[in-house]
Design an enzyme around this catalytic site. Structure first.
Site, PDB file in Angstrom:
ATOM      1  N   ASN A  99      -9.329  -0.526  -0.104  1.00 25.35           N
ATOM      2  CA  ASN A  99      -8.490  -0.581  -1.298  1.00 25.35           C
ATOM      3  C   ASN A  99      -9.271  -0.242  -2.565  1.00 25.35           C
ATOM      4  O   ASN A  99      -8.687   0.204  -3.551  1.00 25.35           O
ATOM      5  CB  ASN A  99      -7.869  -1.969  -1.416  1.00 25.35           C
ATOM      6  CG  ASN A  99      -6.837  -2.216  -0.329  1.00 25.35           C
ATOM      7  OD1 ASN A  99      -5.760  -1.647  -0.339  1.00 25.35           O
ATOM      8  ND2 ASN A  99      -7.185  -3.043   0.639  1.00 25.35           N
ATOM      9  N   SER A 128       0.790  -1.231   0.000  1.00 30.89           N
ATOM     10  CA  SER A 128       0.000   0.000   0.000  1.00 30.89           C
ATOM     11  C   SER A 128       0.819   1.277   0.000  1.00 30.89           C
ATOM     12  O   SER A 128       0.245   2.372  -0.075  1.00 30.89           O
ATOM     13  CB  SER A 128      -0.971   0.002   1.185  1.00 30.89           C
ATOM     14  OG  SER A 128      -2.010  -0.923   0.955  1.00 30.89           O
TER      15      SER A 128
END
Length: 370
Positions: free
Chosen positions: A187, A87
């Site tokens: 996400n 991430s």
């Protein structure tokens, strides 16, 4: 093969409330390499095959590596090994979005539906800014993807995915909350941001990240892969902890299109540190856009999330950066607010028992790097 399927952290990893790192005061400080090794050994002792640390303060950069990069061959971990940084990708993607805002090619408060009509039933009620700071209420797609892959034969972790297919996993679900009224890491937000960037630029997201960030900063060991299932050499192998008494499972190879704009990036600790240093010292964004990026939504008692970047508390003040966890790899990358200090730790195990220890080591090194 369910246990070969990719997974990734669905929330920002942070220091546990009340965690106090080991005391830093010593009558005679050890050599810097010993200090870094001391911080990494607990990460390996907690279960990670290997770990890498980088500490940069001003013009001084120190690196260290401990443990094993490849359990099959016994190759030792190297400070220059490539890893999947998960991430941390989000910060790169947010920079591209903010650059496009600087160029007046999009506005952060544009409704998502302006650029992606019909992608979600409520696309006209959420904005690009809300995607970037996780206040959109868009549900997480990844659980649905895992459930789908668990029913598929062969090697579903190697399959190519289009971004719209990933969003499609949650397109029929209601939002978690009305946009702007809550905070939830998702996400899916960044899959949508990536789609918007491609719509605005008429170019692949990977090409825009390359041109605007990677090439600009000469990050020679950083790539935004599409269908490349392997890592560039030298690279650590990535492992999944199956529990006590069981050998870790090698999950190095899978198709990063399942992660896309949310978590596909491959890099090294040195490149990641250089990226955050240049970002926070104004080499990627003009001051107004950087200020917007660093405007944090507070959540979970002292934590904050800006536009693709997180703020965590440490005993010596706030640290700014991001964590990344994908199958086989966990990386923590944080810097001082002025960008002069960076700490990056990467380990080749996820999910794994070392996560808390790794976070504590980041705090210890961050507070000892001034």
């Amino acid at each position: 093969m369910k246990r070969l399927l990719p997974t990734l952290v669905l929330s920002v990893a942070v220091l546990a409330p009340g965690t106090t790192p080991p005391a830093l005061a010593r009558s005679a400080p050890p050599p810097p390499t010993v200090e870094l090794h001391d911080a990494l050994r607990p990460v390996v002792a907690a279960g990670a095959p290997g770990a890498i640390a980088l500490v940069a303060a001003g013009r001084r950069t120190r690196t260290a590596a401990v443990g094993t990069a490849d359990l099959g061959t016994g190759r030792r971990m190297n400070a220059h090994d490539h890893v999947r940084v998960g991430s941390i990708t989000k910060t790169f993607v947010a920079v591209v979005a903010l650059q496009l805002a600087t160029e007046h090619r999009l506005h952060l408060d544009d409704p998502v539906g302006r650029w992606l009509p019909g992608v979600l039933p409520y696309a006209d009620r959420i904005t690009i800014r809300q995607l970037l700071n996780h206040t959109s209420g868009v549900p997480e797609y990844f659980d649905k993807l895992l459930q789908h892959n668990a029913t598929q034969p062969g090697a579903p972790q190697l399959r190519h995915w289009e971004p719209r297919e990933l969003v499609g996993f949650v397109a029929g679900e209601p939002p978690l909350f009305p946009a702007g009224t809550g905070w939830q890491y998702s996400n899916t937000n960044y899959i949508l941001v990536g789609m918007i960037i491609e719509k605005v630029t008429h170019r692949r997201l990977a090409d825009e990240v390359d041109r605007r960030v990677i090439d600009r900063l000469r990050l020679r060991d950083t790539t935004f892969p599409t269908d490349e299932t392997t890592l560039p050499k030298p690279a650590a192998r990535g492992y999944w902890d199956l529990g006590p008494g069981t050998a870790p499972l090698d999950v190095t190879e899978y198709n990063p299109t399942a992660l896309g704009a949310a978590a596909a990036l491959v890099s090294t600790t040195d490149d990641v540190a250089r990226f955050y240093r240049n970002l926070l010292t104004g080499h990627l964004l003009p001051t107004p856009q950087l200020t917007q990026m660093l405007t944090f939504v507070d959540h979970d008692g002292g934590l904050g999330y800006g536009l693709g970047i997180a703020r965590i508390p440490t005993p010596c003040g706030p640290a700014i950066g991001h964590d990344g966890a994908v199958p086989g790899f966990a990386t923590n990358a944080y810097a001082s607010p002025d960008g002069r200090r960076q700490v990056v730790i990467a380990a080749n195990l996820f999910p794994g028992r070392q996560a808390q220890t790794q976070e504590e080591s980041v705090s210890t090194l961050f507070c000892g790097s001034s």
